[in-house]
Scaffold this active site. Structure first.
Site, mmCIF file in Angstrom:
data_model
loop_
_atom_site.group_PDB
_atom_site.id
_atom_site.type_symbol
_atom_site.label_atom_id
_atom_site.label_comp_id
_atom_site.label_asym_id
_atom_site.label_seq_id
_atom_site.Cartn_x
_atom_site.Cartn_y
_atom_site.Cartn_z
ATOM 1 N N SER A 47 -5.266 15.825 0.967
ATOM 2 C CA SER A 47 -4.792 14.891 -0.040
ATOM 3 C C SER A 47 -5.328 13.462 -0.023
ATOM 4 O O SER A 47 -4.959 12.684 -0.906
ATOM 5 C CB SER A 47 -3.263 14.843 0.047
ATOM 6 N N CYS A 48 -6.183 13.076 0.929
ATOM 7 C CA CYS A 48 -6.689 11.688 0.888
ATOM 8 C C CYS A 48 -7.512 11.516 -0.392
ATOM 9 O O CYS A 48 -8.448 12.286 -0.640
ATOM 10 C CB CYS A 48 -7.546 11.383 2.111
ATOM 11 N N THR B 101 -1.259 9.301 -1.083
ATOM 12 C CA THR B 101 -1.348 8.150 -1.990
ATOM 13 C C THR B 101 -1.859 8.546 -3.384
ATOM 14 O O THR B 101 -2.511 9.576 -3.556
ATOM 15 C CB THR B 101 -2.260 7.075 -1.378
ATOM 16 N N CYS C 92 23.409 -17.164 -19.281
ATOM 17 C CA CYS C 92 21.956 -17.373 -19.321
ATOM 18 C C CYS C 92 21.343 -16.767 -20.586
ATOM 19 O O CYS C 92 20.255 -17.158 -20.998
ATOM 20 C CB CYS C 92 21.293 -16.792 -18.080
HETATM 21 C C1 LIG Z 1 -3.709 2.384 5.196
HETATM 22 C C2 LIG Z 1 -3.309 3.797 4.976
HETATM 23 C C3 LIG Z 1 -3.960 4.819 5.650
HETATM 24 C C4 LIG Z 1 -3.593 6.149 5.439
HETATM 25 N N1 LIG Z 1 -4.231 7.132 6.132
HETATM 26 C C5 LIG Z 1 -3.833 8.429 5.984
HETATM 27 C C6 LIG Z 1 -4.405 9.459 6.773
HETATM 28 O O1 LIG Z 1 -5.254 9.246 7.607
HETATM 29 N N2 LIG Z 1 -3.951 10.729 6.578
HETATM 30 C C7 LIG Z 1 -2.963 11.030 5.672
HETATM 31 O O2 LIG Z 1 -2.587 12.206 5.543
HETATM 32 N N3 LIG Z 1 -2.396 10.057 4.935
HETATM 33 C C8 LIG Z 1 -2.804 8.773 5.076
HETATM 34 N N4 LIG Z 1 -2.180 7.782 4.366
HETATM 35 C C9 LIG Z 1 -1.078 8.137 3.431
HETATM 36 C C10 LIG Z 1 0.289 7.974 4.091
HETATM 37 O O3 LIG Z 1 0.432 8.801 5.212
HETATM 38 C C11 LIG Z 1 1.430 8.260 3.090
HETATM 39 O O4 LIG Z 1 1.276 9.579 2.625
HETATM 40 C C12 LIG Z 1 1.424 7.337 1.882
HETATM 41 O O5 LIG Z 1 1.003 6.043 2.241
HETATM 42 C C13 LIG Z 1 2.801 7.242 1.212
HETATM 43 O O6 LIG Z 1 3.799 6.741 2.089
HETATM 44 P P1 LIG Z 1 4.222 5.183 2.179
HETATM 45 O O7 LIG Z 1 4.543 4.715 0.793
HETATM 46 O O8 LIG Z 1 5.376 5.145 3.133
HETATM 47 O O9 LIG Z 1 3.030 4.455 2.720
HETATM 48 C C14 LIG Z 1 -2.556 6.451 4.537
HETATM 49 C C15 LIG Z 1 -1.893 5.421 3.875
HETATM 50 C C16 LIG Z 1 -2.259 4.111 4.077
HETATM 51 C C17 LIG Z 1 -1.513 3.026 3.347
#
Ligand SMILES: Cc1cc2nc3c(=O)[nH]c(=O)nc-3n(C[C@H](O)[C@H](O)[C@H](O)COP(=O)(O)O)c2cc1C
Length: 497
Positions: free
Chosen positions: A230-231, A296, A441
């Site tokens: 999912s990235c 994300t 207001c």
């Molecule tokens: C800086 C950053 C790095 C992330 N790296 C990964 C990752 O390596 N693998 C993954 O499955 N999700 C990654 N995510 C997604 C998060 O694990 C999560 O699914 C997403 O941010 C939603 O949750 P949140 O709103 O609490 O951040 C990343 C998110 C952020 C913000």
């Protein structure tokens, strides 16, 4: 000037939001009685008020000359700590007997709160600090044979009305350390924290890599494997969200992961599609034990109109990338609902994430069917310390509402969702204005006049809203824009014919 008790909720929320939530807070350091005013403000900020922080300050600081407030380093004026305590309705509950222990994929977790796979869980020391602070488990930063080259800067935020960030965009890929180093961290974490849950997030580039990675993390003793399907911003093609959008690939890579492990497998889903149920079902058919959602959301957070550079820009250029944080919570909840209520996914364990900051956010994900909670962006913003208020707030809620476990809460809101067809369209509720709370207001008037049904009269000489019932459709826009909580929902009555 003291704030009227009618506005306690608004005052507490705005004062807690104004607090800078400092590291080594000067207010707590300055307290001669050894209280923790910073902890008190944080508990208000993170919606955990059923504790004795406020009560202690209210009872014992009346005649104090407030060194905490004098020491406050706020750039504007000090946080009104004693006034905040006066406004707290602290019904202190004994939480000793309350357990947050929960079974997830057949594994007992001390509590449902895990760091999600990201920068917040990307080496041994970080994860160890979080586990010592009280997190129930960690999902380590995604590992793979690929070692990506990252960009600088890699983050951007959206903000509104002084809130530093309501939404967060990142361009980070998978772990920067070598696979060997990451495996060593994971092994040591399980050895040093045997009672905590260690999840390895993996991403292969080929079928064989998924099997090899699954075998490698199984051999070093992790508890669960999460497949990163999912990235949304991998620099190499055919990875991350490219996989998650294809049910065939999700199924195939899950099958190849299964070949390398006997451990529970979670398939982490992308929200960059319409129906998450389809790849989720494919993952279950491929041998997954549960679903993690959401990763994300593909986004563009903004563009500087003077040089046309998007944020974050890397030498003037950027790329569409993942959005997270509070702003995505409604989207995440919708996907969780869709997964949990789908006939073919009934009973499938779900780990929920996306915008969770407080125990209330977490409880909403649980009420929609999650047994496990993951968090990244709130930790990036506030640190591992948010676990204190997550745990205490959740315990107080369970106790107060008579739930004897997280499991009992799990999925209890699903029955409240129906198809729009089935909603009651024959009744309405009129707004009720509390004349004592209304400060005149006129925000309700403006919204109703320009975006509603012209159902509010606001005469200059009276300076108070008056409802024109025959025009009102009960949409409640007025209630939502009122800045001081003066408008509430009235009794439900049949719509006038
Ligand atoms: C800086 C950053 C790095 C992330 N790296 C990964 C990752 O390596 N693998 C993954 O499955 N999700 C990654 N995510 C997604 C998060 O694990 C999560 O699914 C997403 O941010 C939603 O949750 P949140 O709103 O609490 O951040 C990343 C998110 C952020 C913000």
């Amino acid at each position: 000037m003291p704030v009227n008790k009618s506005y306690s909720k608004q005052f507490l929320a705005s004062e807690a939001a104004r607090c800078l939530l400092c590291y080594l807070p000067a207010c707590t350091k300055a307290c001669e009685k050894g209280f923790d005013p910073a902890g008190f403000i944080r508990s208000v900020r993170f919606e955990n008020t059923k504790n004795d922080f406020g009560k202690i300050i209210k009872d014992q600081c009346k005649n104090c000359d407030a060194p905490c407030e004098k020491a406050c380093i706020h750039y504007d004026y000090p946080i009104r700590i004693r006034d905040m305590a006066e406004h707290i309705e602290s019904k202190v509950t004994d939480l000793k007997e309350v357990s947050l222990s929960v079974e997830f994929c057949g594994i007992t977790c001390e509590n449902p709160f895990f760091l999600s796979s990201s920068v917040v869980a990307s080496n041994y020391e970080m994860c160890a600090n979080a586990l010592r602070a009280g997190w129930g488990g960690i999902v380590f930063k995604t590992i793979g044979f690929l070692q990506p080259e990252e960009v600088s800067p890699r983050f951007a935020a959206t903000n509104k009305e002084g809130t530093p960030f309501i939404g967060f965009r990142n361009l980070e890929q998978i772990a920067e350390h070598s696979l060997e180093e990451n495996l060593m961290y994971l092994k040591k974490l399980k050895e040093d924290f045997p009672e905590k849950i260690i999840v390895a997030s993996i991403m292969g580039q080929t079928e064989e890599e998924w099997t090899k990675l699954a075998k490698a993390v199984t051999d070093i003793g992790v508890d669960i494997i999460e497949c990163n399907f999912s990235c949304p911003h991998m620099s190499a093609h055919g990875l991350g969200a490219d996989v998650g959008q294809s049910p065939e690939l999700v199924k195939r890579y899950t099958e190849f992961t299964r070949k390398g492990t006997h451990l529970p497998i979670l398939a982490k889903m992308t929200p960059n599609l319409g129906n998450m149920e389809i790849p989720a079902i494919a993952a279950m058919e491929g041998g997954a034990d549960g679903i993690a959602a959401i990763n994300t959301i593909k986004s563009i957070t903004g563009i500087n109109l003077y040089d046309m550079a998007p944020a974050p820009h890397i030498n003037g250029k950027s790329a569409v990338s993942g959005y997270s944080g509070k702003a995505v919570k409604p989207v995440a909840l919708r996907f969780i609902h869709d997964l949990a209520s789908h006939e073919q996914l009934k009973g499938v364990p779900i780990s929920g994430m996306g915008g969770i900051e407080t125990w209330q956010d977490a409880a909403e994900f649980i009420a929609l069917g999650c047994e496990n909670i993951q968090i990244t962006t709130a930790v990036m913003q506030y640190g591992y310390r948010i676990i204190d208020d997550l745990i205490l707030g959740m315990k107080a809620f369970l106790k107060e509402q008579g739930y004897n476990s997280i499991h009992q809460l799990c999925g209890s809101a699903l029955k409240s969702f129906v198809h729009p067809d089935l909603l009651d369209r024959t009744t309405l509720t009129y707004p009720i204005v509390d004349k004592n709370k209304c400060i005149g207001c006129g925000r309700c008037f403006i919204s109703c006049e320009d975006a509603g049904h012209q159902a509010i009269k606001f005469e200059e000489h009276e300076h108070r809203p008056k409802l024109i019932a025959k025009n009102c459709v009960g949409c409640h826009l007025c209630l939502l824009v009122c800045p001081c909580g003066a408008i509430s929902s009235g009794r439900r009555v049949p719509k006038p014919s």
